[in-house]
Design an enzyme around this catalytic site. Sequence first.
Site, mmCIF file in Angstrom:
data_model
loop_
_atom_site.group_PDB
_atom_site.id
_atom_site.type_symbol
_atom_site.label_atom_id
_atom_site.label_comp_id
_atom_site.label_asym_id
_atom_site.label_seq_id
_atom_site.Cartn_x
_atom_site.Cartn_y
_atom_site.Cartn_z
ATOM 1 N N LYS A 298 -4.131 -64.034 59.785
ATOM 2 C CA LYS A 298 -3.819 -63.141 60.962
ATOM 3 C C LYS A 298 -5.236 -62.493 61.097
ATOM 4 O O LYS A 298 -5.875 -61.796 60.427
ATOM 5 C CB LYS A 298 -2.786 -62.037 60.535
ATOM 6 C CG LYS A 298 -2.532 -61.084 61.611
ATOM 7 C CD LYS A 298 -1.623 -60.090 60.958
ATOM 8 C CE LYS A 298 -1.234 -58.911 62.076
ATOM 9 N NZ LYS A 298 -0.426 -58.031 61.421
ATOM 10 N N ARG A 308 1.272 -53.154 70.479
ATOM 11 C CA ARG A 308 1.059 -51.751 69.867
ATOM 12 C C ARG A 308 1.498 -50.712 70.811
ATOM 13 O O ARG A 308 1.909 -49.784 70.260
ATOM 14 C CB ARG A 308 -0.364 -51.551 69.231
ATOM 15 C CG ARG A 308 -1.084 -52.500 68.269
ATOM 16 C CD ARG A 308 -2.253 -52.392 67.874
ATOM 17 N NE ARG A 308 -2.653 -53.267 66.670
ATOM 18 C CZ ARG A 308 -3.872 -53.820 66.602
ATOM 19 N NH1 ARG A 308 -4.992 -53.161 67.208
ATOM 20 N NH2 ARG A 308 -4.104 -54.419 65.277
ATOM 21 N N LYS A 320 -8.576 -52.433 61.923
ATOM 22 C CA LYS A 320 -7.921 -53.223 60.753
ATOM 23 C C LYS A 320 -8.714 -54.389 60.347
ATOM 24 O O LYS A 320 -8.420 -55.328 59.620
ATOM 25 C CB LYS A 320 -6.531 -53.765 61.200
ATOM 26 C CG LYS A 320 -5.958 -52.776 61.775
ATOM 27 C CD LYS A 320 -4.273 -53.426 62.126
ATOM 28 C CE LYS A 320 -3.258 -52.009 62.449
ATOM 29 N NZ LYS A 320 -1.785 -52.588 62.559
ATOM 30 N N GLU A 336 -6.962 -68.177 52.409
ATOM 31 C CA GLU A 336 -5.669 -67.491 52.431
ATOM 32 C C GLU A 336 -4.541 -68.416 52.376
ATOM 33 O O GLU A 336 -3.784 -68.169 51.852
ATOM 34 C CB GLU A 336 -5.637 -66.771 53.972
ATOM 35 C CG GLU A 336 -6.593 -65.624 54.206
ATOM 36 C CD GLU A 336 -6.443 -64.340 53.274
ATOM 37 O OE1 GLU A 336 -5.254 -64.195 52.675
ATOM 38 O OE2 GLU A 336 -7.171 -63.398 53.255
ATOM 39 N N LYS A 351 -2.020 -66.324 63.557
ATOM 40 C CA LYS A 351 -1.806 -65.338 64.617
ATOM 41 C C LYS A 351 -3.211 -64.853 64.920
ATOM 42 O O LYS A 351 -3.889 -64.316 64.219
ATOM 43 C CB LYS A 351 -0.930 -64.093 64.061
ATOM 44 C CG LYS A 351 -0.443 -62.898 65.190
ATOM 45 C CD LYS A 351 0.166 -61.789 64.623
ATOM 46 C CE LYS A 351 0.397 -60.630 65.548
ATOM 47 N NZ LYS A 351 1.237 -59.652 64.917
ATOM 48 N N SER A 377 1.419 -60.825 72.211
ATOM 49 C CA SER A 377 1.653 -60.118 73.297
ATOM 50 C C SER A 377 0.353 -60.297 74.250
ATOM 51 O O SER A 377 0.744 -60.189 75.589
ATOM 52 C CB SER A 377 1.660 -58.498 73.243
ATOM 53 O OG SER A 377 0.595 -57.924 72.465
ATOM 54 N N TYR A 416 7.439 -64.547 73.041
ATOM 55 C CA TYR A 416 8.128 -63.647 73.997
ATOM 56 C C TYR A 416 8.566 -64.324 75.190
ATOM 57 O O TYR A 416 9.603 -63.811 75.893
ATOM 58 C CB TYR A 416 7.397 -62.456 74.318
ATOM 59 C CG TYR A 416 6.816 -61.543 73.405
ATOM 60 C CD1 TYR A 416 7.339 -60.627 72.471
ATOM 61 C CD2 TYR A 416 5.455 -61.859 72.763
ATOM 62 C CE1 TYR A 416 6.897 -59.907 71.340
ATOM 63 C CE2 TYR A 416 4.702 -61.169 71.924
ATOM 64 C CZ TYR A 416 5.629 -60.269 71.216
ATOM 65 O OH TYR A 416 5.053 -59.511 70.250
#
Length: 430
Positions: A298, A308, A320, A336, A351, A377, A416
């Site tokens: 991510k 968000r 972040k 990871e 992502k 998004s 989506y």
Amino acid sequence: MASTIVNASCTVPSVKGFDTQNYVGLRSISSLRFNSGRTSISGRSQRLFVVRASERHDGHVKKIEMSIEECEAAVVAGNVPEAPPVPPKPAAPVGTPVIQPLQLSRRPRRNRKSPALRASFQETSISPANFVYPLFIHEGQEDTPIGAMPGCYRLGWRHGLVEEVVKARDVGVNSIVLFPKVPDALKSPTGDEAYNDNGLVPRTIQLLKDKYPDLVIYTDVALDPYSSDGHDGIVREDGVIMNDETVHQLCKQAVSQARAGADVVSPSDMMDGRVGAIRAALDAEGFHHVSIMSYTAKYASSFYGPFREALDSNPRFGDKKTYQMNPANYREALVEAHEDEAEGADILLVKPGLPYLDIIRLLSDQSCLPIAAYQVSGEYSMIKAGGVLKMIDEERVMMESLMCLHRAGADIILTYFALQAARCLCGEKR
């Protein structure tokens, strides 16, 4: 039309009195002729009926008089019927140079020259079963549109959500992932609401499982929707995200979701060691059957903005980047992935999606686990905006982007567009 040969006895009284009006799709045909003849089989005489149907062309009746044997005999004798002429070679435009054809042993375009051939040789196919539908939920009864994500809503968990799930299931999308919009009054620095067994997400899971036991429900495991600071973990006074203390909270959150009936818990927080800790917590509570989809790679991406807004979960300060990955890094994704796989992850997720096709392919090549991609998004909203402005064909770009994610190695895609794309695949109009 071909003749039909029927071996039967001569007596057929039932044909004469057959009432076609009592049978759907049957009608009388005056042009049928029954020719009776005799043939000898093993010294026994039987009737041979040749039923010949007539064809109509432009109002005229064209009778077929020759049997199969007669047609074959005519061809053997050299009386071959005429076929339509071969179409002439299409003319090139004026000015096209006259050249000698290239001496190519292989011309790949031959396999692309018609829709039928292209479909035959298509290497990647996508179906609604490959989609996981992200759905935003809130405590209200009305569905609230999300301005930055046209066509998406914060759904009332008791009504609007159920209706959306029904629509998705009708076109073959039977997997969803839930994202809650939590009231500000329930947010805290430690995100305790995340593991409230009577919270919005557990209640929603129980409602959906009661109505649709076979629905596959993914959940998000992270503190940012529940944190008054808007971060995925507990924030120390100097701004540092506390890793191990956050993992402790995430374990309680995952167990609460599993207790409600979640099929797959999905830690999206990017804390070190959280997959192993969650696996141990689930197993200790008897949830050995609950899967973990880890947000393995991510990235600290700028494509998350509309999401968000949907959850009102922007960080109250800073960013972040201390826990999400650097978009410039490639090999780090393997670090990871190896950790998550060793700790017990069942699915590895990348992502965002389309800008990170190389990472999807990398993990697909390096791991035997299923790979997920999240078409986030920002990707969704850009395609929607381009479609509204008539700069692109929204439907074609949508389907191409999903196909590319699947081709790169994503077994499932969180998108989506799940409902809209599934309707396209099922032949429905938007």
